[in-house]
Design an enzyme around this catalytic site. Sequence first.
Site, PDB file in Angstrom:
ATOM      1  N   LYS A 149      -2.550  20.594 -42.654  1.00 18.66           N
ATOM      2  CA  LYS A 149      -2.520  19.161 -42.905  1.00 18.66           C
ATOM      3  C   LYS A 149      -3.317  18.481 -41.803  1.00 18.66           C
ATOM      4  O   LYS A 149      -3.077  18.712 -40.622  1.00 18.66           O
ATOM      5  CB  LYS A 149      -1.087  18.650 -42.958  1.00 18.66           C
ATOM      6  CG  LYS A 149      -0.360  19.066 -44.237  1.00 18.66           C
ATOM      7  CD  LYS A 149       0.998  18.414 -44.332  1.00 18.66           C
ATOM      8  CE  LYS A 149       1.623  18.664 -45.698  1.00 18.66           C
ATOM      9  NZ  LYS A 149       0.938  17.913 -46.774  1.00 18.66           N
ATOM     10  N   ASP A 179      -5.595  19.609 -46.066  1.00 20.39           N
ATOM     11  CA  ASP A 179      -5.006  18.543 -46.879  1.00 20.39           C
ATOM     12  C   ASP A 179      -5.035  17.262 -46.059  1.00 20.39           C
ATOM     13  O   ASP A 179      -4.347  17.146 -45.046  1.00 20.39           O
ATOM     14  CB  ASP A 179      -3.575  18.916 -47.250  1.00 20.39           C
ATOM     15  CG  ASP A 179      -2.906  17.864 -48.127  1.00 20.39           C
ATOM     16  OD1 ASP A 179      -3.571  16.861 -48.470  1.00 20.39           O
ATOM     17  OD2 ASP A 179      -1.715  18.040 -48.467  1.00 20.39           O
ATOM     18  N   GLU A 205      -7.733  18.800 -49.952  1.00 21.73           N
ATOM     19  CA  GLU A 205      -6.896  18.026 -50.867  1.00 21.73           C
ATOM     20  C   GLU A 205      -7.003  16.541 -50.540  1.00 21.73           C
ATOM     21  O   GLU A 205      -6.947  16.150 -49.377  1.00 21.73           O
ATOM     22  CB  GLU A 205      -5.429  18.466 -50.742  1.00 21.73           C
ATOM     23  CG  GLU A 205      -5.174  19.902 -51.144  1.00 21.73           C
ATOM     24  CD  GLU A 205      -3.712  20.283 -50.991  1.00 21.73           C
ATOM     25  OE1 GLU A 205      -2.837  19.400 -51.206  1.00 21.73           O
ATOM     26  OE2 GLU A 205      -3.437  21.445 -50.651  1.00 21.73           O
ATOM     27  N   ASP A 230      -4.534  15.631 -55.629  1.00 22.56           N
ATOM     28  CA  ASP A 230      -3.105  15.843 -55.440  1.00 22.56           C
ATOM     29  C   ASP A 230      -2.363  14.553 -55.796  1.00 22.56           C
ATOM     30  O   ASP A 230      -1.928  14.360 -56.929  1.00 22.56           O
ATOM     31  CB  ASP A 230      -2.850  16.259 -53.986  1.00 22.56           C
ATOM     32  CG  ASP A 230      -1.385  16.565 -53.693  1.00 22.56           C
ATOM     33  OD1 ASP A 230      -0.551  16.402 -54.604  1.00 22.56           O
ATOM     34  OD2 ASP A 230      -1.068  16.948 -52.559  1.00 22.56           O
ATOM     35  N   LYS A 257       2.516  19.467 -58.682  1.00 18.90           N
ATOM     36  CA  LYS A 257       3.848  19.431 -58.074  1.00 18.90           C
ATOM     37  C   LYS A 257       4.804  18.873 -59.121  1.00 18.90           C
ATOM     38  O   LYS A 257       4.787  17.670 -59.408  1.00 18.90           O
ATOM     39  CB  LYS A 257       3.838  18.540 -56.827  1.00 18.90           C
ATOM     40  CG  LYS A 257       2.945  19.066 -55.717  1.00 18.90           C
ATOM     41  CD  LYS A 257       2.905  18.113 -54.537  1.00 18.90           C
ATOM     42  CE  LYS A 257       2.015  18.682 -53.426  1.00 18.90           C
ATOM     43  NZ  LYS A 257       1.846  17.727 -52.303  1.00 18.90           N
TER      44      LYS A 257
END
Length: 347
Positions: A149, A179, A205, A230, A257
């Site tokens: 991240k 991400d 992402e 995402d 997700k």
Amino acid sequence: MKARYQKLNLNFKRPSGTSRGVLTTKETWYLILEKEGKRGIGECGILRGLSIDDRPDYEQKLQWLCEHIHKNPAFLFTELKEYPSIIFGLEMALKSLESEHPHILFPSLFTEGKKGIPINGLIWMGKKSFMKEQIQEKIKQGFSCIKLKIGAIDFEAEMELLRYTRKEFSANDIELRVDANGAFLPEEALEKLQRLSELNLHSIEQPIRQGQLQEMARLCEVTPLPIALDEELIGVFNTSDKEKLIQDINPQYIILKPSLIGGFQGMDEWISLANQNDTHWWITSALESNVGLNAIAQYTFLQGNTMPQGLGTGGLFTNNIESPLEVKGENLFYNPMQFWGINKHPF
């Protein structure tokens, strides 16, 4: 049929940083169905500030569902359209209730413990030393795909971390995903993508904040680094809108997700549209407890996607429900000899 729900605050073992802040707890609700002596359990979980159903009336909608559980499921799913995490919990609970074994929702070689699911190792944001420590730990554990991240600390410091990892491990040794959680500004994104691409990364992402469709489409057209949508998928309810989004932006990847996009139904629809438009995809948990993670993993295995999936979140919490899910090396397994710890919780 009777229905009730129970809330649980999941506590992180250590504060987990994202570009939207540091997480210390995660709210989740368990939907429990009972019929003719059988019980089914599902999980409804939201991410504050991200989930489209992070609304003041969330528990009221759960109570409404419990009061109307006797009605046709098609009616319930229609009424819950704008509550994707509750849809997922209801799907899960119904499958659990119907199953011979309440935690085997999709029987397969995975649930028999014979095959695992490749997963990526997740690196949380934090001080450079902490992120470096996590990278070393994941590599030691045997992960060949690592997701970092980025976007919360200084970009140059993040680049230094990525350079360090690439210096130690080539793209043949370690697949690196990043991400950004929408942290880049549109006017700076392409330059940052160019610099990141020089490190032979797999993908990034959500480089810019969701909802900037023209800017995202332009980035996906010219990017030197594959882009995965995402957050962009959140709140897109209608099939025609989903198809338009994929066709207009034309991303290289989408990330699914279920708690954010409407459960198994939502994933089925996005996967079908992605396949029609030559867009690749993978599945990721949204910090569910092991109840939700178990359902996602079983579904994911049946899709036959050989890419590393984002399902390595079961060990994040101090008070997670004990389950047969085990991470061995870079694979998630289901150990049928391991019992569930559901009875330790007030369900």
